[in-house]
Design a protein around this motif. Sequence first.
Motif, PDB file in Angstrom:
ATOM      1  N   ALA A 115      27.747  47.718  63.929  1.00  0.00           N
ATOM      2  CA  ALA A 115      27.858  46.506  63.126  1.00  0.00           C
ATOM      3  C   ALA A 115      29.321  46.292  62.734  1.00  0.00           C
ATOM      4  CB  ALA A 115      26.989  46.613  61.880  1.00  0.00           C
ATOM      5  N   ILE A 116      29.692  45.046  62.513  1.00  0.00           N
ATOM      6  CA  ILE A 116      31.012  44.740  61.946  1.00  0.00           C
ATOM      7  C   ILE A 116      30.826  44.663  60.437  1.00  0.00           C
ATOM      8  CG2 ILE A 116      32.896  43.066  61.815  1.00  0.00           C
ATOM      9  CD1 ILE A 116      32.246  42.233  64.668  1.00  0.00           C
ATOM     10  N   VAL A 117      31.477  45.569  59.720  1.00  0.00           N
ATOM     11  CA  VAL A 117      31.178  45.772  58.299  1.00  0.00           C
ATOM     12  C   VAL A 117      32.319  45.267  57.417  1.00  0.00           C
ATOM     13  CG1 VAL A 117      30.559  47.459  56.532  1.00  0.00           C
ATOM     14  CG2 VAL A 117      29.819  47.805  58.907  1.00  0.00           C
ATOM     15  N   PHE A 118      31.948  44.479  56.415  1.00  0.00           N
ATOM     16  CA  PHE A 118      32.865  44.073  55.352  1.00  0.00           C
ATOM     17  C   PHE A 118      32.348  44.750  54.079  1.00  0.00           C
ATOM     18  CE2 PHE A 118      33.596  40.986  58.597  1.00  0.00           C
ATOM     19  CZ  PHE A 118      34.908  40.586  58.461  1.00  0.00           C
ATOM     20  N   LYS A 119      32.981  45.856  53.740  1.00  0.00           N
ATOM     21  CA  LYS A 119      32.450  46.734  52.690  1.00  0.00           C
ATOM     22  C   LYS A 119      32.956  46.343  51.311  1.00  0.00           C
ATOM     23  CE  LYS A 119      31.872  51.652  51.573  1.00  0.00           C
ATOM     24  NZ  LYS A 119      30.417  51.474  51.378  1.00  0.00           N
ATOM     25  N   ALA A 120      32.040  46.296  50.356  1.00  0.00           N
ATOM     26  CA  ALA A 120      32.404  46.034  48.964  1.00  0.00           C
ATOM     27  C   ALA A 120      33.018  47.284  48.342  1.00  0.00           C
ATOM     28  CB  ALA A 120      31.164  45.610  48.171  1.00  0.00           C
ATOM     29  N   LYS A 121      34.042  47.102  47.543  1.00  0.00           N
ATOM     30  CA  LYS A 121      34.709  48.246  46.903  1.00  0.00           C
ATOM     31  C   LYS A 121      33.748  48.967  45.964  1.00  0.00           C
ATOM     32  CE  LYS A 121      38.856  49.505  44.310  1.00  0.00           C
ATOM     33  NZ  LYS A 121      40.107  49.003  43.654  1.00  0.00           N
ATOM     34  N   ASN A 122      33.054  48.194  45.152  1.00  0.00           N
ATOM     35  CA  ASN A 122      32.058  48.764  44.238  1.00  0.00           C
ATOM     36  C   ASN A 122      30.663  48.343  44.728  1.00  0.00           C
ATOM     37  OD1 ASN A 122      33.994  49.907  42.326  1.00  0.00           O
ATOM     38  ND2 ASN A 122      34.449  47.778  41.782  1.00  0.00           N
ATOM     39  N   GLU A 123      30.231  48.994  45.788  1.00  0.00           N
ATOM     40  CA  GLU A 123      29.008  48.580  46.481  1.00  0.00           C
ATOM     41  C   GLU A 123      27.755  48.753  45.636  1.00  0.00           C
ATOM     42  OE1 GLU A 123      28.377  49.522  50.857  1.00  0.00           O
ATOM     43  OE2 GLU A 123      26.856  50.808  49.924  1.00  0.00           O
ATOM     44  N   LYS A 124      26.983  47.662  45.544  1.00  0.00           N
ATOM     45  CA  LYS A 124      25.684  47.684  44.877  1.00  0.00           C
ATOM     46  C   LYS A 124      24.551  47.439  45.867  1.00  0.00           C
ATOM     47  CE  LYS A 124      27.594  45.715  40.586  1.00  0.00           C
ATOM     48  NZ  LYS A 124      27.566  44.519  39.681  1.00  0.00           N
ATOM     49  N   HIS A 125      24.818  46.599  46.848  1.00  0.00           N
ATOM     50  CA  HIS A 125      23.803  46.228  47.823  1.00  0.00           C
ATOM     51  C   HIS A 125      24.433  46.136  49.209  1.00  0.00           C
ATOM     52  CE1 HIS A 125      21.331  45.084  44.368  1.00  0.00           C
ATOM     53  NE2 HIS A 125      22.315  44.313  43.949  1.00  0.00           N
ATOM     54  N   VAL A 126      23.593  46.325  50.230  1.00  0.00           N
ATOM     55  CA  VAL A 126      24.027  46.151  51.625  1.00  0.00           C
ATOM     56  C   VAL A 126      23.072  45.157  52.285  1.00  0.00           C
ATOM     57  CG1 VAL A 126      24.396  47.261  53.854  1.00  0.00           C
ATOM     58  CG2 VAL A 126      24.919  48.510  51.747  1.00  0.00           C
ATOM     59  N   ARG A 156      27.027  43.596  56.666  1.00  0.00           N
ATOM     60  CA  ARG A 156      27.047  44.207  58.001  1.00  0.00           C
ATOM     61  C   ARG A 156      26.603  43.143  58.997  1.00  0.00           C
ATOM     62  NH1 ARG A 156      23.254  47.830  58.795  1.00  0.00           N
ATOM     63  NH2 ARG A 156      24.403  49.328  60.052  1.00  0.00           N
ATOM     64  N   TYR A 157      27.525  42.730  59.865  1.00  0.00           N
ATOM     65  CA  TYR A 157      27.211  41.699  60.843  1.00  0.00           C
ATOM     66  C   TYR A 157      26.595  42.297  62.103  1.00  0.00           C
ATOM     67  CZ  TYR A 157      29.742  37.816  58.590  1.00  0.00           C
ATOM     68  OH  TYR A 157      30.154  36.809  57.749  1.00  0.00           O
ATOM     69  N   LEU A 158      25.504  41.669  62.569  1.00  0.00           N
ATOM     70  CA  LEU A 158      24.910  41.967  63.863  1.00  0.00           C
ATOM     71  C   LEU A 158      24.994  40.700  64.708  1.00  0.00           C
ATOM     72  CD1 LEU A 158      21.704  43.909  62.749  1.00  0.00           C
ATOM     73  CD2 LEU A 158      23.889  44.854  63.462  1.00  0.00           C
ATOM     74  N   ALA A 159      25.202  40.867  66.001  1.00  0.00           N
ATOM     75  CA  ALA A 159      25.409  39.716  66.878  1.00  0.00           C
ATOM     76  C   ALA A 159      24.094  39.044  67.238  1.00  0.00           C
ATOM     77  CB  ALA A 159      26.133  40.159  68.151  1.00  0.00           C
ATOM     78  N   PHE A 160      24.087  37.728  67.110  1.00  0.00           N
ATOM     79  CA  PHE A 160      22.946  36.945  67.578  1.00  0.00           C
ATOM     80  C   PHE A 160      23.471  35.664  68.217  1.00  0.00           C
ATOM     81  CE2 PHE A 160      19.148  34.297  67.501  1.00  0.00           C
ATOM     82  CZ  PHE A 160      18.178  35.198  67.914  1.00  0.00           C
ATOM     83  N   PRO A 161      24.025  35.776  69.454  1.00  0.00           N
ATOM     84  CA  PRO A 161      24.502  34.578  70.160  1.00  0.00           C
ATOM     85  C   PRO A 161      23.325  33.678  70.516  1.00  0.00           C
ATOM     86  CG  PRO A 161      24.565  36.512  71.601  1.00  0.00           C
ATOM     87  CD  PRO A 161      24.206  37.004  70.242  1.00  0.00           C
ATOM     88  N   ASP A 184      39.000  41.179  61.969  1.00  0.00           N
ATOM     89  CA  ASP A 184      39.953  40.086  62.123  1.00  0.00           C
ATOM     90  C   ASP A 184      39.466  39.110  63.193  1.00  0.00           C
ATOM     91  OD1 ASP A 184      42.699  38.879  61.711  1.00  0.00           O
ATOM     92  OD2 ASP A 184      42.800  39.356  63.849  1.00  0.00           O
ATOM     93  N   ALA A 185      38.905  39.646  64.273  1.00  0.00           N
ATOM     94  CA  ALA A 185      38.451  38.794  65.377  1.00  0.00           C
ATOM     95  C   ALA A 185      37.328  37.873  64.940  1.00  0.00           C
ATOM     96  CB  ALA A 185      38.000  39.661  66.551  1.00  0.00           C
ATOM     97  N   ILE A 186      36.374  38.401  64.197  1.00  0.00           N
ATOM     98  CA  ILE A 186      35.248  37.550  63.786  1.00  0.00           C
ATOM     99  C   ILE A 186      35.689  36.541  62.731  1.00  0.00           C
ATOM    100  CG2 ILE A 186      34.269  38.955  61.883  1.00  0.00           C
ATOM    101  CD1 ILE A 186      31.491  38.379  63.197  1.00  0.00           C
TER     102      ILE A 186
END
Length: 248
Positions: A115-126, A156-161, A184-186
């Motif tokens: 997955a392409i992940v953009f993580k929260a610094k103070n993570e509460k949920h995913v 967390r990004y999953l691809a769905f073209p 950066d690409a996405i």
Amino acid sequence: MLKHKIFQKLTSLLTFGALVLSASALAQTAIDVKSKSFTDSLGQKLQLRIDAVADSPVPGLVQLYTDRGLFYASDDGKHFLQARVYNVENSIVDVTENALKDMRVSGMEKFADSAIVFKAKNEKHVINVFTDATCGYCRKLHNEMDQLNDLGITVRYLAFPRAGVGSSVYKDAVSIWCAKDPQDAITRAKAGETVASAHCENQVAEQYNFGKQIGVNGTPNIVFPDGSVIPGYQPAKMLADALAQAAG
């Protein structure tokens, strides 16, 4: 002698109960609930790949976990159902949705590393989001990434073209997932920029096919930690409120 027979009977019942629970709850791919000839024959007739079979809560029916979603069949293989099952014994419970939730949660684990992940610094949920870089509402959601992360939500990004495997959108997704910096690409792709062509071993097709299995037919498709789904864009604050409510 009598005690020994009673003990044997209890042992047999407990063993049988454990096997049923295991098959129903885990939907193991060994397909022990029905013979392989049963699944091969039914799959061939319906042009489906049957990955697993489990007992259904409805007597006479089994649950079929396939490459195109969750279905039901009579245990003699003569009838096939695309349906939702509800238990109305005490309250109305969507049994089919609960099975799909389990299917989504367990399936997501296969893509934890791709997955392409953009993580929260103070993570509460995913949240897991099936996305297409050309989708307008996917772009709208991505524009709120800083807000989502500030609210403690890891994305967390999953691809769905949406155009399917082999399409130009699929090839763009592969280039995004294979880029040196996929984040950066996405981000660039969702801003309308052209992403440089790239190739590598990837799970874009597998992610897309899994999305179809669990009922994804549009993007963004947001999957919560419990497997429940929001099929479309929601503002960051509304997502945060919904996640907090789902977490209890």
